[in-house]
Design a protein around this motif. Structure first.
Motif, short mmCIF file in Angstrom:
data_model
loop_
_atom_site.label_atom_id
_atom_site.label_comp_id
_atom_site.label_asym_id
_atom_site.label_seq_id
_atom_site.Cartn_x
_atom_site.Cartn_y
_atom_site.Cartn_z
N LEU A 131 38.29 38.31 62.07
CA LEU A 131 38.72 37.93 60.72
C LEU A 131 38.14 36.59 60.30
O LEU A 131 37.72 36.41 59.14
CB LEU A 131 40.26 37.87 60.66
CG LEU A 131 40.98 39.22 60.76
CD1 LEU A 131 42.50 39.01 60.85
CD2 LEU A 131 40.65 40.12 59.57
N VAL A 132 38.09 35.64 61.21
CA VAL A 132 37.50 34.33 60.91
C VAL A 132 36.02 34.47 60.59
O VAL A 132 35.50 33.86 59.64
CB VAL A 132 37.72 33.35 62.08
CG1 VAL A 132 36.87 32.09 61.90
CG2 VAL A 132 39.19 32.98 62.20
N LEU A 133 35.32 35.29 61.37
CA LEU A 133 33.89 35.51 61.11
C LEU A 133 33.67 36.09 59.72
O LEU A 133 32.72 35.72 59.02
CB LEU A 133 33.31 36.46 62.16
CG LEU A 133 33.08 35.91 63.57
CD1 LEU A 133 32.54 37.01 64.48
CD2 LEU A 133 32.13 34.72 63.56
N HIS A 134 34.56 36.99 59.30
CA HIS A 134 34.39 37.66 58.01
C HIS A 134 34.81 36.77 56.84
O HIS A 134 34.04 36.57 55.89
CB HIS A 134 35.19 38.97 58.00
CG HIS A 134 35.08 39.71 56.70
ND1 HIS A 134 33.88 40.18 56.20
CD2 HIS A 134 36.04 40.07 55.79
CE1 HIS A 134 34.10 40.80 55.04
NE2 HIS A 134 35.39 40.73 54.77
N PHE A 135 36.01 36.24 56.89
CA PHE A 135 36.56 35.53 55.74
C PHE A 135 36.14 34.07 55.66
O PHE A 135 36.08 33.50 54.57
CB PHE A 135 38.09 35.62 55.75
CG PHE A 135 38.62 36.99 55.45
CD1 PHE A 135 38.57 37.51 54.16
CD2 PHE A 135 39.16 37.78 56.46
CE1 PHE A 135 39.03 38.78 53.88
CE2 PHE A 135 39.64 39.06 56.19
CZ PHE A 135 39.56 39.57 54.89
N VAL A 136 35.84 33.46 56.80
CA VAL A 136 35.45 32.05 56.79
C VAL A 136 33.93 31.89 56.77
O VAL A 136 33.39 31.08 56.01
CB VAL A 136 36.05 31.31 58.00
CG1 VAL A 136 35.60 29.84 58.01
CG2 VAL A 136 37.58 31.37 57.96
N PHE A 137 33.25 32.67 57.60
CA PHE A 137 31.80 32.52 57.72
C PHE A 137 31.00 33.57 56.95
O PHE A 137 29.77 33.51 56.92
CB PHE A 137 31.39 32.52 59.19
CG PHE A 137 31.94 31.35 59.96
CD1 PHE A 137 31.33 30.11 59.89
CD2 PHE A 137 33.08 31.48 60.74
CE1 PHE A 137 31.83 29.02 60.59
CE2 PHE A 137 33.59 30.41 61.44
CZ PHE A 137 32.98 29.16 61.36
N LEU B 129 41.72 38.15 65.43
CA LEU B 129 41.65 36.87 64.73
C LEU B 129 40.21 36.35 64.67
O LEU B 129 39.76 35.85 63.62
CB LEU B 129 42.55 35.85 65.44
CG LEU B 129 42.58 34.44 64.84
CD1 LEU B 129 43.10 34.47 63.41
CD2 LEU B 129 43.43 33.51 65.70
N TYR B 130 39.49 36.48 65.76
CA TYR B 130 38.09 36.04 65.80
C TYR B 130 37.24 36.79 64.78
O TYR B 130 36.46 36.20 64.03
CB TYR B 130 37.54 36.23 67.21
CG TYR B 130 36.07 35.92 67.35
CD1 TYR B 130 35.59 34.64 67.15
CD2 TYR B 130 35.16 36.92 67.70
CE1 TYR B 130 34.24 34.33 67.28
CE2 TYR B 130 33.80 36.63 67.83
CZ TYR B 130 33.35 35.34 67.62
OH TYR B 130 32.01 35.06 67.75
#
Length: 301
Positions: A51-57, A48-49
């Motif tokens: 994925l957040v780095l890739h898709f959100v940031f 999850l971490y």
């Protein structure tokens, strides 16, 4: 203040929380089960971490390479063994001595860092590391009877050897993880650390599930049944690992692991403020030595 310093302190706090919960679970699951939940239940949070780095940031996903795969696997295996030995120490009545020896990890990490990565530390920082370790040993031996036989068995007994071995595996894993993360350069430090963490945790989960399925299926079933408590071990463990991987990507492993000794100060603050436990003078002096060592590393590192 350099970024790796607050990241390391936060990681130490999360590790302190995870260790407390893991120790509680050992009574329910045994050594193998309590070791597994750190990795198996941490894997979804690691994914999850990333994925957040890739898709959100917007951090790009790096391409895998042989160095990352080999170093990540070796680091994952070493961490499993180090965790198993550390949890196993809880089985001994005098496990505090073994735990003190397990805190020699910064020295062993510095040695592995020099041998594998050619990293050097200054004489001043080396002295700070030594002061911190002396502080840890003082705390761990504070409640050991000061008789010749007790001290001899404490310093050279089975828990001590297990603690030293645990520290060696943790030191080796830290250097392996730094090697794996640095090999993914060009995608940003957070994503480098996240991808190395995801691969290592996935590898560890596969190894543990395979081993437990063949040798200890009852513990695997018990680990799955205890998911309500185990999921918090996984979450806090990954939170700490995110900090460790990121800090060790930014800074020399020996510096990071030495600063991480502040974890023991957190332990005593909780004991004193929350549980109202009485702290001895030698334990207070040991904590002050650790704090002095941490301040020295921050100022001199």
């Amino acid at each position: 203040m350099e970024l790796w310093i607050p990241i390391t302190v936060a990681a130490a706090f999360c590790q302190n929380l995870r260790t407390a919960m893991q120790k509680h679970l050992k009574g329910q699951l045994g050594t193998t089960g309590a070791t597994f939940v750190r990795f198996g239940y941490g894997l979804p949070f690691a994914f999850l971490y990333a994925l957040v780095l890739h898709f959100v940031f917007g951090f790009p996903v790096p391409s895998l390479n042989a160095t990352m795969l080999i170093a990540g696997a070796l680091g994952g295996l070493a961490q499993i063994l180090g965790t198993f030995l550390l949890v196993y120490l809880f089985s001994f009545r005098n496990f505090a001595v073994g735990t003190a020896y397990s805190k020699t990890e910064p020295i062993q990490a510095a040695l592995f860092g020099f041998l594998v990565l050619g990293e050097h530390i200054s004489l001043a920082v080396a002295i700070c590391i030594l002061i911190g370790i002396i502080g840890v040993v003082m705390i761990s031996l504070a409640r050991v009877p000061l008789t010749v036989s007790a001290v001899r068995s404490s310093l050279a007994g089975r828990p001590a050897l297990i603690g030293l071995a645990s520290a060696a595996f943790f030191g080796a894993s830290a250097v392996a993880y730094r090697t794996a993360s640095l090999s993914l350069e060009g995608t940003g430090v957070p994503m480098q650390a996240a991808c190395a963490l995801v691969f290592a945790t996935l590898f560890q989960t596969i190894v543990m599930v395979s081993w437990m399925s063949l040798r200890d299926p009852d513990q695997l079933k018990a680990s799955l049944k205890a998911w309500r408590a185990a999921v918090w071990v996984g979450a806090s463990g990954v939170a700490g690992s995110i900090g460790w991987f990121t800090a060790m990507t930014l800074q020399n492993v020996a510096y990071v692991r030495a600063l991480a000794q502040i974890e023991l100060v957190f332990t005593f603050l909780v004991s004193w403020l929350v549980f109202k436990e009485v702290i001895s003078r030698s334990e207070i002096f040991g904590c002050l030595m650790i704090v002095a060592a941490v301040v020295g590393i921050i100022l001199l590192g």
